[in-house]
Scaffold this motif. Sequence first.
Motif, short mmCIF file in Angstrom:
data_model
loop_
_atom_site.label_atom_id
_atom_site.label_comp_id
_atom_site.label_asym_id
_atom_site.label_seq_id
_atom_site.Cartn_x
_atom_site.Cartn_y
_atom_site.Cartn_z
N GLU A 22 -9.11 28.34 30.44
CA GLU A 22 -8.80 28.21 31.86
C GLU A 22 -8.75 29.59 32.53
OE1 GLU A 22 -5.38 26.34 34.84
OE2 GLU A 22 -5.24 26.00 32.68
N ALA A 23 -8.10 30.54 31.85
CA ALA A 23 -8.00 31.89 32.41
C ALA A 23 -9.36 32.55 32.49
CB ALA A 23 -7.05 32.73 31.55
N GLY A 24 -10.19 32.34 31.47
CA GLY A 24 -11.53 32.91 31.49
C GLY A 24 -12.38 32.35 32.60
N ASN A 83 -12.99 40.10 28.16
CA ASN A 83 -12.43 38.90 27.54
C ASN A 83 -10.99 38.68 27.98
OD1 ASN A 83 -10.45 39.93 25.18
ND2 ASN A 83 -12.19 41.33 25.38
N VAL A 84 -10.53 37.48 27.74
CA VAL A 84 -9.12 37.13 27.82
C VAL A 84 -8.57 37.13 26.40
CG1 VAL A 84 -7.45 35.36 28.47
CG2 VAL A 84 -9.51 35.70 29.85
N ALA A 93 -14.53 35.32 25.66
CA ALA A 93 -15.43 36.13 26.49
C ALA A 93 -16.15 35.19 27.44
CB ALA A 93 -16.42 36.88 25.61
N PRO A 94 -15.66 35.04 28.67
CA PRO A 94 -16.19 33.99 29.56
C PRO A 94 -17.63 34.22 29.98
CG PRO A 94 -14.54 35.30 30.70
CD PRO A 94 -14.48 35.70 29.26
N ALA A 95 -18.05 35.47 30.18
CA ALA A 95 -19.43 35.72 30.60
C ALA A 95 -20.42 35.38 29.50
CB ALA A 95 -19.59 37.18 31.02
N LEU A 96 -19.95 35.41 28.24
CA LEU A 96 -20.78 35.08 27.08
C LEU A 96 -20.50 33.67 26.57
CD1 LEU A 96 -20.20 38.47 25.23
CD2 LEU A 96 -22.15 37.86 26.69
N ALA A 123 -11.36 46.30 23.43
CA ALA A 123 -10.84 46.38 22.07
C ALA A 123 -10.77 45.03 21.38
CB ALA A 123 -9.45 47.03 22.09
N ALA A 124 -10.33 43.99 22.09
CA ALA A 124 -10.21 42.68 21.47
C ALA A 124 -11.56 42.14 21.02
CB ALA A 124 -9.53 41.69 22.41
N LEU A 125 -12.61 42.41 21.81
CA LEU A 125 -13.95 41.99 21.40
C LEU A 125 -14.44 42.81 20.22
CD1 LEU A 125 -16.29 41.19 24.44
CD2 LEU A 125 -15.41 39.65 22.67
N ASP A 126 -14.15 44.11 20.20
CA ASP A 126 -14.50 44.92 19.03
C ASP A 126 -13.90 44.31 17.77
OD1 ASP A 126 -16.07 46.94 20.24
OD2 ASP A 126 -14.30 48.06 20.82
N LEU A 127 -12.64 43.96 17.83
CA LEU A 127 -11.97 43.37 16.67
C LEU A 127 -12.55 42.00 16.33
CD1 LEU A 127 -8.39 44.52 17.63
CD2 LEU A 127 -9.59 45.18 15.53
#
Length: 264
Positions: free
Chosen positions: A21-23, A106-107, A126-129, A194-198
């Motif tokens: 929802e947040a994304g 991302n959220v 990652a809402p755009a992805l 950072a969260a996407l990197d992880l």
Amino acid sequence: MTVDLPIAVQLQELAVDIAREAGALARERRAAGVALAATKTTLADIVTEADREVEALIRSRLDAERPGDGFLGEESEAAQSSTGITWVVDPIDGTVNYAYGIPSYNVSIAAVQGEVDEALAAAVYAPALDELFTAARGGGAWLGDQRLAVTAENPAGALLATGFGYDPATHDGDLATVRRVMPLARDLRRMGAAALDLAYVAAGRLDGYFERGLAPWDFAAGGLLVREAGGVVSRVDTASDRPMIIAAGPALHERLSEVLHKEI
């Protein structure tokens, strides 16, 4: 710490629902145009109106679903927990990417019990992805219905990711750190979230990740993803104002740690 898996899964399901929802809200606001709300540590460290709006949505949903839980978010005041559970939230991780229209944002939502390194459940969306990474402690890490696993071998060298702080005074040190690890690297990526990197380490899209100066909301959810995918996450030099986080499969984590500990 022993965790009741059904409880962790319940928290995971809530994190997933709210992250989606947040994304969706973040994506809608990006399509409408980004309004700068403020800067934080430096002129380069920005906050958009969407950051604040998305965090308000997440916080409202959590207050309704889990009254008494604590809250630690990037854009609003912390709240203490009376239940033992604290939600650690970055409403838009990768705000500069978001502002520029780069899809790597991302959220990030984690439910934590005890220390921030001890997440029970996580969702990184990652809402755009339209990619949703999730984990519950003891239940594995997932991208949709695909179970994730960190890479085990790096015969051609490791594909590593890192990030730099917004304060120009820290850049020389960050670049020196990069020079130290490059003998281990096949190549280096710097995506700015950072969260996407992880999450990408957990998915085997990256072999390892290191960065100084992350806040709890930067790594709480992503760290659980890596651990549940069979990787190791550590924080070193925690007494400083810019501790180092290292995340990778076990063998690479050991090699990165040996190199990075030498600079501390």
